[in-house]
Design a protein around this motif. Structure first.
Motif, PDB file in Angstrom:
ATOM      1  N   GLN A  13      35.820 -46.787   2.166  1.00 12.24           N
ATOM      2  CA  GLN A  13      36.594 -47.925   1.678  1.00 12.24           C
ATOM      3  C   GLN A  13      37.784 -47.440   0.867  1.00 12.24           C
ATOM      4  O   GLN A  13      37.796 -46.309   0.360  1.00 12.24           O
ATOM      5  CB  GLN A  13      35.714 -48.824   0.818  1.00 12.24           C
ATOM      6  CG  GLN A  13      34.620 -49.520   1.592  1.00 12.24           C
ATOM      7  CD  GLN A  13      33.864 -50.538   0.738  1.00 12.24           C
ATOM      8  OE1 GLN A  13      33.769 -50.388  -0.469  1.00 12.24           O
ATOM      9  NE2 GLN A  13      33.344 -51.575   1.386  1.00 12.24           N
ATOM     10  N   ALA A  14      38.776 -48.285   0.752  1.00 12.54           N
ATOM     11  CA  ALA A  14      39.955 -47.959  -0.047  1.00 12.54           C
ATOM     12  C   ALA A  14      39.528 -47.592  -1.470  1.00 12.54           C
ATOM     13  O   ALA A  14      38.667 -48.248  -2.055  1.00 12.54           O
ATOM     14  CB  ALA A  14      40.917 -49.136  -0.072  1.00 12.54           C
ATOM     15  N   GLY A  15      40.123 -46.515  -1.983  1.00  8.86           N
ATOM     16  CA  GLY A  15      39.777 -46.028  -3.308  1.00  8.86           C
ATOM     17  C   GLY A  15      38.734 -44.925  -3.316  1.00  8.86           C
ATOM     18  O   GLY A  15      38.562 -44.242  -4.329  1.00  8.86           O
ATOM     19  N   ASP A  16      38.032 -44.759  -2.196  1.00  6.12           N
ATOM     20  CA  ASP A  16      37.006 -43.722  -2.102  1.00  6.12           C
ATOM     21  C   ASP A  16      37.620 -42.343  -1.898  1.00  6.12           C
ATOM     22  O   ASP A  16      38.839 -42.206  -1.735  1.00  6.12           O
ATOM     23  CB  ASP A  16      36.048 -44.029  -0.954  1.00  6.12           C
ATOM     24  CG  ASP A  16      35.090 -45.145  -1.285  1.00  6.12           C
ATOM     25  OD1 ASP A  16      34.383 -45.616  -0.364  1.00  6.12           O
ATOM     26  OD2 ASP A  16      35.050 -45.578  -2.456  1.00  6.12           O
ATOM     27  N   SER A  17      36.748 -41.344  -1.871  1.00  5.32           N
ATOM     28  CA  SER A  17      37.167 -39.958  -1.659  1.00  5.32           C
ATOM     29  C   SER A  17      36.445 -39.358  -0.458  1.00  5.32           C
ATOM     30  O   SER A  17      35.332 -39.788  -0.101  1.00  5.32           O
ATOM     31  CB  SER A  17      36.857 -39.107  -2.897  1.00  5.32           C
ATOM     32  OG  SER A  17      37.559 -39.578  -4.029  1.00  5.32           O
ATOM     33  N   LEU A  18      37.080 -38.365   0.144  1.00  7.01           N
ATOM     34  CA  LEU A  18      36.480 -37.570   1.216  1.00  7.01           C
ATOM     35  C   LEU A  18      36.966 -36.141   1.063  1.00  7.01           C
ATOM     36  O   LEU A  18      38.085 -35.918   0.579  1.00  7.01           O
ATOM     37  CB  LEU A  18      36.899 -38.072   2.593  1.00  7.01           C
ATOM     38  CG  LEU A  18      36.126 -39.164   3.299  1.00  7.01           C
ATOM     39  CD1 LEU A  18      36.781 -39.491   4.628  1.00  7.01           C
ATOM     40  CD2 LEU A  18      34.671 -38.775   3.502  1.00  7.01           C
ATOM     41  N   ARG A  19      36.157 -35.192   1.520  1.00  8.70           N
ATOM     42  CA  ARG A  19      36.606 -33.815   1.572  1.00  8.70           C
ATOM     43  C   ARG A  19      36.483 -33.305   2.999  1.00  8.70           C
ATOM     44  O   ARG A  19      35.381 -33.285   3.563  1.00  8.70           O
ATOM     45  CB  ARG A  19      35.804 -32.908   0.637  1.00  8.70           C
ATOM     46  CG  ARG A  19      36.429 -31.513   0.532  1.00  8.70           C
ATOM     47  CD  ARG A  19      35.703 -30.603  -0.434  1.00  8.70           C
ATOM     48  NE  ARG A  19      34.472 -30.062   0.126  1.00  8.70           N
ATOM     49  CZ  ARG A  19      33.847 -28.987  -0.342  1.00  8.70           C
ATOM     50  NH1 ARG A  19      34.347 -28.336  -1.379  1.00  8.70           N
ATOM     51  NH2 ARG A  19      32.709 -28.570   0.204  1.00  8.70           N
ATOM     52  N   LEU A  20      37.603 -32.899   3.558  1.00  7.19           N
ATOM     53  CA  LEU A  20      37.618 -32.304   4.891  1.00  7.19           C
ATOM     54  C   LEU A  20      37.524 -30.786   4.765  1.00  7.19           C
ATOM     55  O   LEU A  20      38.050 -30.197   3.823  1.00  7.19           O
ATOM     56  CB  LEU A  20      38.903 -32.672   5.630  1.00  7.19           C
ATOM     57  CG  LEU A  20      39.225 -34.161   5.760  1.00  7.19           C
ATOM     58  CD1 LEU A  20      40.488 -34.343   6.594  1.00  7.19           C
ATOM     59  CD2 LEU A  20      38.070 -34.931   6.351  1.00  7.19           C
ATOM     60  N   SER A  21      36.872 -30.178   5.749  1.00  7.25           N
ATOM     61  CA  SER A  21      36.746 -28.724   5.800  1.00  7.25           C
ATOM     62  C   SER A  21      37.299 -28.215   7.119  1.00  7.25           C
ATOM     63  O   SER A  21      37.187 -28.881   8.148  1.00  7.25           O
ATOM     64  CB  SER A  21      35.284 -28.295   5.677  1.00  7.25           C
ATOM     65  OG  SER A  21      34.722 -28.730   4.462  1.00  7.25           O
ATOM     66  N   CYS A  22      37.866 -27.025   7.075  1.00 10.73           N
ATOM     67  CA  CYS A  22      38.358 -26.355   8.279  1.00 10.73           C
ATOM     68  C   CYS A  22      37.841 -24.920   8.233  1.00 10.73           C
ATOM     69  O   CYS A  22      38.306 -24.116   7.415  1.00 10.73           O
ATOM     70  CB  CYS A  22      39.871 -26.382   8.317  1.00 10.73           C
ATOM     71  SG  CYS A  22      40.588 -25.375   9.650  1.00 10.73           S
ATOM     72  N   GLN A 119      38.142 -37.667  12.539  1.00 10.36           N
ATOM     73  CA  GLN A 119      38.631 -39.020  12.283  1.00 10.36           C
ATOM     74  C   GLN A 119      38.350 -39.427  10.842  1.00 10.36           C
ATOM     75  O   GLN A 119      37.224 -39.288  10.347  1.00 10.36           O
ATOM     76  CB  GLN A 119      37.949 -40.011  13.232  1.00 10.36           C
ATOM     77  CG  GLN A 119      38.323 -41.467  12.983  1.00 10.36           C
ATOM     78  CD  GLN A 119      39.742 -41.792  13.397  1.00 10.36           C
ATOM     79  OE1 GLN A 119      40.182 -41.409  14.474  1.00 10.36           O
ATOM     80  NE2 GLN A 119      40.465 -42.509  12.542  1.00 10.36           N
ATOM     81  N   VAL A 120      39.374 -39.961  10.199  1.00  9.86           N
ATOM     82  CA  VAL A 120      39.232 -40.561   8.878  1.00  9.86           C
ATOM     83  C   VAL A 120      39.668 -42.019   8.989  1.00  9.86           C
ATOM     84  O   VAL A 120      40.782 -42.304   9.434  1.00  9.86           O
ATOM     85  CB  VAL A 120      40.099 -39.833   7.833  1.00  9.86           C
ATOM     86  CG1 VAL A 120      40.087 -40.592   6.508  1.00  9.86           C
ATOM     87  CG2 VAL A 120      39.599 -38.408   7.634  1.00  9.86           C
ATOM     88  N   THR A 121      38.785 -42.923   8.618  1.00 12.59           N
ATOM     89  CA  THR A 121      39.078 -44.353   8.660  1.00 12.59           C
ATOM     90  C   THR A 121      38.850 -44.936   7.276  1.00 12.59           C
ATOM     91  O   THR A 121      37.766 -44.789   6.712  1.00 12.59           O
ATOM     92  CB  THR A 121      38.203 -45.077   9.683  1.00 12.59           C
ATOM     93  OG1 THR A 121      38.375 -44.474  10.974  1.00 12.59           O
ATOM     94  CG2 THR A 121      38.576 -46.551   9.764  1.00 12.59           C
ATOM     95  N   VAL A 122      39.877 -45.594   6.749  1.00 10.13           N
ATOM     96  CA  VAL A 122      39.800 -46.189   5.421  1.00 10.13           C
ATOM     97  C   VAL A 122      39.936 -47.698   5.569  1.00 10.13           C
ATOM     98  O   VAL A 122      40.966 -48.189   6.030  1.00 10.13           O
ATOM     99  CB  VAL A 122      40.902 -45.650   4.496  1.00 10.13           C
ATOM    100  CG1 VAL A 122      40.729 -46.206   3.084  1.00 10.13           C
ATOM    101  CG2 VAL A 122      40.889 -44.124   4.474  1.00 10.13           C
ATOM    102  N   SER A 123      38.908 -48.411   5.193  1.00 13.74           N
ATOM    103  CA  SER A 123      38.935 -49.867   5.310  1.00 13.74           C
ATOM    104  C   SER A 123      39.426 -50.483   4.005  1.00 13.74           C
ATOM    105  O   SER A 123      39.212 -49.937   2.912  1.00 13.74           O
ATOM    106  CB  SER A 123      37.543 -50.396   5.649  1.00 13.74           C
ATOM    107  OG  SER A 123      36.641 -50.108   4.593  1.00 13.74           O
ATOM    108  N   SER A 124      40.058 -51.640   4.130  1.00 10.45           N
ATOM    109  CA  SER A 124      40.629 -52.308   2.944  1.00 10.45           C
ATOM    110  C   SER A 124      39.616 -53.225   2.291  1.00 10.45           C
ATOM    111  O   SER A 124      38.559 -53.519   2.828  1.00 10.45           O
ATOM    112  CB  SER A 124      41.871 -53.094   3.339  1.00 10.45           C
ATOM    113  OG  SER A 124      41.555 -54.023   4.344  1.00 10.45           O
TER     114      SER A 124
END
Length: 124
Positions: A13-22, A119-124
């Motif tokens: 959701q909007a305002g949340d955090s995610l960490r991507l790794s490569c 894929q990163v999806t951020v919902s409002s």
């Protein structure tokens, strides 16, 4: 042969955090630029952030400056993208890219090596 494998995407959701790794393999990356790009449906691939492996100098797109942080760990040959205060406009497929000969960090056509995307999806 260089391999880049991204992980960590998801639906938030909007305002949340995610960490991507490569996770990078197949080469010594000391003199490489490692970058994150993203591509939303119907839009061109755009630069998000980059890091010079040896110096850890970092570069950011204006749209993510102050919210996203790129980092790397030598031990695991992994590059991270910490994304905070996510917005719906951050929704995209995020790609990891690498190359050792970069003139323009923000230009996707300068990078020879790419991951498959996450894929990163951020919902409002």
């Amino acid at each position: 042969q260089v391999q880049l494998v991204e992980s960590g995407g998801g639906l938030v959701q909007a305002g949340d955090s995610l960490r991507l790794s490569c996770a990078a393999s197949g080469r010594t990356f000391s003199w490489y630029y490692m970058a994150w790009f993203r591509q939303a449906p119907g839009k061109e691939r755009e630069f998000v952030a980059a890091i010079m492996w040896s110096s850890a100098n970092t570069y950011y797109a204006d749209s993510v400056k102050g919210r996203f942080t790129i980092s790397r760990t030598n031990a695991r040959n992994t590059v991270y993208l910490q994304m905070n205060s996510l917005k719906p406009e951050d929704t995209a497929v995020y790609y990891c890219a690498a190359d050792s000969r970069i003139t323009t960090i923000q230009a996707p056509n300068e990078y020879d090596y790419w991951g498959q995307g996450t894929q990163v999806t951020v919902s409002s």
